[in-house]
Enzyme design. Structure first.
Site, PDB file in Angstrom:
ATOM      1  CG  ASP A 150       3.366  -9.239 -14.184  1.00 58.25           C
ATOM      2  OD1 ASP A 150       3.459 -10.055 -15.119  1.00 58.25           O
ATOM      3  OD2 ASP A 150       3.168  -9.572 -13.001  1.00 58.25           O
ATOM      4  CD  GLU A 184      -5.343  10.856  22.937  1.00 59.11           C
ATOM      5  OE1 GLU A 184      -4.546  10.153  23.568  1.00 59.11           O
ATOM      6  OE2 GLU A 184      -5.182  11.161  21.729  1.00 59.11           O
TER       7      GLU A 184
END
Length: 376
Positions: free
Chosen positions: A203, A55
């Site tokens: 990984d 706003e």
């Protein structure tokens, strides 16, 4: 009465709100449009956490005096002093005549009080415009403000025959560049990315957000590592000074291991235990208390099973590649003890299907609550 033009302006406010994705958590995404004489004179959105709300940004961006104008804002304006002053105050001071609001703010500090203040100031207020769309846009915020627990998206990438790696453990790469780019967008939008120690060891991932050409917010990296086994030479530890990194562990972790991780810049988080492992329920509670409103779970089959069996997953994003690798010992997205009877399966509702290059992304909402007779 809500007219078609009012709906269109609110939809524009929703579009603006989306630009705050990833930058405003744990706040909601909010957009605002100011219209005067049938012309848009100001637009704004909540751009970053701790900065001006939508706003005030829209009022700041006005090309002319906003007195007598109409504001369209996706969420009820705040009416309290937090990191910024109340938006209701600015709306009243600028002489806004009417305010269309997408939905009430469930934050107990607001919760209808913002609407009441505007009405008491003589401003016409209409609430509930495009509310369903706005609730979907801010589902992470709505869960977090109600429960103080993170929204969890379980992300998997698998071959057509349901494998997340070959029998040898090789998993680079299952999906193509478009699908992997989408994952980086998710890492930007959600506050944290989480894996288990098995995935971290297998990984050695970096787990950061790599999107070129625009700003991003790096996710908090959470490693579920009951015994603090994460290697000091791993990519995650070596970059802990750059990216906020948390190792969630139990009391069984050796003190010297924890101290070494801290010295490397890793934050350690002591969690409750369940059968010698990190209690996922307690971990989510602790992360919620730290302000983490959302998690992208990129774990292996064991951690994924714990989340699904415990009822801690809100959505599943399954990336499926047109590849077949076979192998009865090849890893699958969900492992653990498993479910004995098909009637007890975790049930999902498909919400969207996207084609990303040659790959397919299926988005699903988890329907059932915690399945009490599953062994985690």
């Amino acid at each position: 009465m809500v007219k078609q033009k009012d709906i269109e302006y609110m939809r524009r406010a929703i579009e603006l709100a989306e630009q705050g994705a990833g930058f405003v958590n744990p706040n909601p995404m909010v957009g605002a449009v100011i219209v005067k004489g049938g012309r848009v004179i100001g637009e704004g959105w909540h751009e970053r956490y701790g900065e001006w709300h939508a706003e005030r940004n829209a009022l700041k961006n006005c090309t002319e005096d906003a007195r007598g104008a109409t504001m369209y804002v996706t969420l009820e304006p705040c009416c309290h002093y937090g990191k910024t002053p109340p938006c209701t105050e600015a709306i009243i001071e600028h002489g806004i005549e009417r305010v269309f609001v997408g939905m009430p703010d469930p934050n107990p500090l607001v919760a209808g009080k913002g609407l009441s203040l505007l009405r008491e100031a003589g401003i016409e207020v209409v609430c509930g415009v495009e509310e369903e769309t706005i609730r979907e846009q801010n589902k992470i915020f709505l869960k977090y403000i109600a429960t103080r627990r993170p929204w969890v998206i379980l992300k998997t990438a698998m071959t057509l025959d349901g494998k997340i790696a070959t029998w040898s453990g090789d998993s680079r790469w299952i999906t193509g560049t478009e699908a992997r780019a989408y994952v980086h967008e998710l890492r930007h939008r959600l506050m944290a990315v989480m894996i288990g120690i098995g995935t971290a060891v297998a990984d050695d991932p970096l787990l950061n957000c790599r999107i070129e050409g625009r700003g991003v917010r790096q996710p908090i990296r959470v490693i579920v590592d009951s015994n603090a086994r994460l290697g000091l030479d791993s990519q995650i530890v070596k970059t802990a000074g750059k990216y906020h990194t948390i190792v969630a562990h139990t009391r069984f972790a050796a003190e010297e291991r924890l101290e070494a991780l801290k010295q490397a810049g890793v934050e350690t988080l002591l969690c409750g235990e369940k059968e010698g492992l990190v209690d996922v329920d307690n971990l989510l509670f602790l992360l919620g208390q730290m302000g983490v409103d959302s998690i992208l779970l990129e774990g292996g089959g064991g951690l994924n099973y714990s989340f699904l069996a415990g009822g801690f997953t809100d959505e599943v994003y399954s990336f499926i590649a047109p590849k077949i690798v076979g192998g009865e010992k090849a890893k699958t997205p969900v492992e653990g003890v498993g479910i004995e009877k098909m009637a007890d399966a975790v049930t999902l509702e498909r919400t969207d299907v996207l084609c990303l290059g040659q790959d397919i992304l299926v988005k699903l909402k988890v329907k059932n609550e915690k399945i009490t007779d599953l062994v985690i």
